[in-house]
Design a protein around this motif. Sequence first.
Motif, PDB file in Angstrom:
ATOM      1  N   ARG A   1     -10.728 -15.464  -7.315  1.00  0.00           N
ATOM      2  CA  ARG A   1     -10.899 -15.221  -5.889  1.00  0.00           C
ATOM      3  C   ARG A   1      -9.586 -14.731  -5.285  1.00  0.00           C
ATOM      4  NH1 ARG A   1     -14.939 -18.924  -2.677  1.00  0.00           N
ATOM      5  NH2 ARG A   1     -15.378 -16.789  -1.991  1.00  0.00           N
ATOM      6  N   ASP A   2      -9.690 -13.695  -4.429  1.00  0.00           N
ATOM      7  CA  ASP A   2      -8.539 -13.166  -3.701  1.00  0.00           C
ATOM      8  C   ASP A   2      -8.691 -13.546  -2.230  1.00  0.00           C
ATOM      9  OD1 ASP A   2      -7.946 -12.050  -6.092  1.00  0.00           O
ATOM     10  OD2 ASP A   2      -7.761  -9.991  -5.376  1.00  0.00           O
ATOM     11  N   MET A   3      -7.747 -14.256  -1.718  1.00  0.00           N
ATOM     12  CA  MET A   3      -7.807 -14.763  -0.339  1.00  0.00           C
ATOM     13  C   MET A   3      -6.725 -14.095   0.502  1.00  0.00           C
ATOM     14  SD  MET A   3      -7.421 -18.757   0.728  1.00  0.00           S
ATOM     15  CE  MET A   3      -7.765 -19.348   2.384  1.00  0.00           C
ATOM     16  N   GLY A   4      -7.142 -13.294   1.450  1.00  0.00           N
ATOM     17  CA  GLY A   4      -6.189 -12.627   2.321  1.00  0.00           C
ATOM     18  C   GLY A   4      -5.534 -13.602   3.278  1.00  0.00           C
ATOM     19  N   LEU A   5      -4.230 -13.517   3.399  1.00  0.00           N
ATOM     20  CA  LEU A   5      -3.491 -14.412   4.290  1.00  0.00           C
ATOM     21  C   LEU A   5      -3.022 -13.715   5.563  1.00  0.00           C
ATOM     22  CD1 LEU A   5      -1.209 -16.271   1.689  1.00  0.00           C
ATOM     23  CD2 LEU A   5      -3.536 -16.827   2.424  1.00  0.00           C
ATOM     24  N   GLY A   6      -2.928 -12.381   5.492  1.00  0.00           N
ATOM     25  CA  GLY A   6      -2.439 -11.632   6.649  1.00  0.00           C
ATOM     26  C   GLY A   6      -1.401 -10.621   6.228  1.00  0.00           C
ATOM     27  N   GLY A   7      -1.115  -9.682   7.096  1.00  0.00           N
ATOM     28  CA  GLY A   7      -0.162  -8.625   6.786  1.00  0.00           C
ATOM     29  C   GLY A   7       1.237  -8.946   7.245  1.00  0.00           C
ATOM     30  N   LEU A   8       2.202  -8.371   6.527  1.00  0.00           N
ATOM     31  CA  LEU A   8       3.596  -8.519   6.916  1.00  0.00           C
ATOM     32  C   LEU A   8       3.768  -7.900   8.309  1.00  0.00           C
ATOM     33  CD1 LEU A   8       6.411  -9.429   5.976  1.00  0.00           C
ATOM     34  CD2 LEU A   8       6.759  -7.102   5.077  1.00  0.00           C
ATOM     35  N   GLY A   9       4.341  -8.661   9.181  1.00  0.00           N
ATOM     36  CA  GLY A   9       4.435  -8.239  10.580  1.00  0.00           C
ATOM     37  C   GLY A   9       3.669  -9.219  11.441  1.00  0.00           C
ATOM     38  N   LYS A  10       2.499  -9.647  10.930  1.00  0.00           N
ATOM     39  CA  LYS A  10       1.745 -10.704  11.613  1.00  0.00           C
ATOM     40  C   LYS A  10       2.219 -12.065  11.141  1.00  0.00           C
ATOM     41  CE  LYS A  10      -2.506  -8.212  12.711  1.00  0.00           C
ATOM     42  NZ  LYS A  10      -3.978  -8.193  12.581  1.00  0.00           N
TER      43      LYS A  10
ATOM     44  N   GLN B   1       0.827  -1.191   0.000  1.00  0.00           N
ATOM     45  CA  GLN B   1       0.000   0.000   0.000  1.00  0.00           C
ATOM     46  C   GLN B   1       0.874   1.258   0.000  1.00  0.00           C
ATOM     47  OE1 GLN B   1      -3.246  -0.716  -0.208  1.00  0.00           O
ATOM     48  NE2 GLN B   1      -2.692  -2.894  -0.010  1.00  0.00           N
ATOM     49  N   ALA B   2       0.218   2.396  -0.282  1.00  0.00           N
ATOM     50  CA  ALA B   2       0.936   3.676  -0.282  1.00  0.00           C
ATOM     51  C   ALA B   2       1.547   3.956   1.084  1.00  0.00           C
ATOM     52  CB  ALA B   2      -0.013   4.802  -0.687  1.00  0.00           C
ATOM     53  N   SER B   3       0.908   3.435   2.116  1.00  0.00           N
ATOM     54  CA  SER B   3       1.411   3.654   3.480  1.00  0.00           C
ATOM     55  C   SER B   3       2.650   2.828   3.787  1.00  0.00           C
ATOM     56  CB  SER B   3       0.316   3.297   4.488  1.00  0.00           C
ATOM     57  OG  SER B   3      -0.011   1.915   4.379  1.00  0.00           O
ATOM     58  N   GLY B   4       2.940   1.870   2.908  1.00  0.00           N
ATOM     59  CA  GLY B   4       4.089   0.999   3.139  1.00  0.00           C
ATOM     60  C   GLY B   4       3.716  -0.353   3.707  1.00  0.00           C
ATOM     61  N   SER B   5       2.470  -0.521   4.157  1.00  0.00           N
ATOM     62  CA  SER B   5       2.048  -1.822   4.700  1.00  0.00           C
ATOM     63  C   SER B   5       1.920  -2.831   3.563  1.00  0.00           C
ATOM     64  CB  SER B   5       0.722  -1.687   5.437  1.00  0.00           C
ATOM     65  OG  SER B   5      -0.314  -1.326   4.534  1.00  0.00           O
ATOM     66  N   VAL B   6       2.098  -4.101   3.910  1.00  0.00           N
ATOM     67  CA  VAL B   6       2.064  -5.170   2.915  1.00  0.00           C
ATOM     68  C   VAL B   6       1.060  -6.238   3.340  1.00  0.00           C
ATOM     69  CG1 VAL B   6       3.404  -6.968   1.747  1.00  0.00           C
ATOM     70  CG2 VAL B   6       4.465  -4.754   2.265  1.00  0.00           C
ATOM     71  N   GLN B   7       0.196  -6.621   2.396  1.00  0.00           N
ATOM     72  CA  GLN B   7      -0.771  -7.682   2.637  1.00  0.00           C
ATOM     73  C   GLN B   7      -0.467  -8.832   1.687  1.00  0.00           C
ATOM     74  OE1 GLN B   7      -3.360  -7.870   4.881  1.00  0.00           O
ATOM     75  NE2 GLN B   7      -2.610  -5.940   5.776  1.00  0.00           N
ATOM     76  N   PHE B   8      -0.372 -10.049   2.247  1.00  0.00           N
ATOM     77  CA  PHE B   8      -0.177 -11.231   1.418  1.00  0.00           C
ATOM     78  C   PHE B   8      -1.538 -11.780   0.986  1.00  0.00           C
ATOM     79  CE2 PHE B   8       3.769 -11.344   4.001  1.00  0.00           C
ATOM     80  CZ  PHE B   8       4.692 -11.259   2.951  1.00  0.00           C
ATOM     81  N   LYS B   9      -1.649 -12.180  -0.277  1.00  0.00           N
ATOM     82  CA  LYS B   9      -2.902 -12.726  -0.791  1.00  0.00           C
ATOM     83  C   LYS B   9      -2.617 -13.954  -1.638  1.00  0.00           C
ATOM     84  CE  LYS B   9      -5.773  -8.595  -0.700  1.00  0.00           C
ATOM     85  NZ  LYS B   9      -6.813  -7.812  -1.412  1.00  0.00           N
ATOM     86  N   PHE B  10      -3.562 -14.897  -1.540  1.00  0.00           N
ATOM     87  CA  PHE B  10      -3.516 -16.085  -2.388  1.00  0.00           C
ATOM     88  C   PHE B  10      -4.575 -15.873  -3.469  1.00  0.00           C
ATOM     89  CE2 PHE B  10      -4.722 -20.530  -3.400  1.00  0.00           C
ATOM     90  CZ  PHE B  10      -3.482 -21.028  -3.745  1.00  0.00           C
ATOM     91  N   VAL B  11      -4.157 -15.717  -4.699  1.00  0.00           N
ATOM     92  CA  VAL B  11      -5.055 -15.378  -5.803  1.00  0.00           C
ATOM     93  C   VAL B  11      -5.206 -16.607  -6.699  1.00  0.00           C
ATOM     94  CG1 VAL B  11      -5.479 -13.811  -7.730  1.00  0.00           C
ATOM     95  CG2 VAL B  11      -4.256 -12.988  -5.685  1.00  0.00           C
TER      96      VAL B  11
END
Length: 384
Positions: A42-51, A24-34
């Motif tokens: 389908r886009d499946m959220g796995l969690g954010g970097l850090g978690k 994201q523009a904020s620098g946060s990262v989300q992992f997804k299984f597409v």
Amino acid sequence: MAQINRAVGPRKLSDGGNLWAHKQASGSVQFKFVYDFRGKRRDMGLGGLGKITLKQARSMAENYRLMLGAGLDPITERDSIRRQADILTKEYSVEQICAETFDEIKPTLKESARDRWFSPLRIHVLPKIGTLNVSDLTQHHIHNALKPIWRSKHETADKCLRRLGMALTRAKAHDVDVNLGVIDSARALLGKVTVKPTNIKAMPYEEIPDLYRDLYDDKLLGALALKFTILTALRSTPLRNARFEFIDEPTRTMRFPGHLMKGKEGLTPDFTIPLCDECSEIITQCRANERRGYMFYGARGVISDATVGAYLTRLGIAARPHGFRSSMRTWLSEQTDCPRDVAEMMLAHIVGSTVERAYNRTDLIEQRRVYQKMWSDYVTSKIR
């Protein structure tokens, strides 16, 4: 990981094998299984970097690729696993599982039986162990709750035990952590009880003409209901819920819907009774006080099970209303040539096997009418 760190601004970065990192523009990262499943993306959220770490995200993606290979939808499977985990960690009280079981089976019970199903649990079980977590329930809890009535009110206590067992079985089917063995163990602790069957007190048919003579001029609701019971041998539920709309004047019959008759709701056929002159006279008297279409409707609504019985008690008579069915049946056997099938059908008993009933669908109404009149003539013989 270095590629993720170097990326500037919102970016979607592929790690291969359906795994993506959305920065994201904020620098946060989300992992997804597409992935695609049955033609749908389908886009499946796995969690954010850090978690989670990139290594963990890759491991998760590998598991979900295996699910895809087996023809399973990863999102559906993940949600199912989460629901099961929620069930296993959620605490259910004994009262909750009993209430949920009652709500589930309520539509299958006759309306008149619904409160009777739950009341033994509400009175004897739930006040003592209702707040207990069902996962902590032991045979000793059940034993202590039912021991005071196990012998003095054994039939009620046994209903409590069986219905609690139904609730536990249902909870187990929904993956709630329960021990089904506590029911049998509690029964073993409570011990065996020898119950002697007792027949409902019936009045000898020889005494009925005298009783009917004493009732004849009484227009009170309880007396009218009692007289109609004696003449028709109806059970309590159809009698109490008798409506004027059930009456067919041209054929001089009264047709009770199956849900009022004894048997499984939805499977019990309607039941028609012939109306003798005395029955018609009682119906006329009831019409004078008609309320909401019911024949027997008192100040508080449809008369209760106890109304007719209380009337007999005031007369000093030990016989119970249901016993008049036995009185009529005995009279038919001893004083008439009534065929067994006709006599049994007069009591709304099921006659013959399922196959026989499928081919023989007559209700023997005209034959029953003959013996109905004979019974009425006998019952009213002392008022002439």
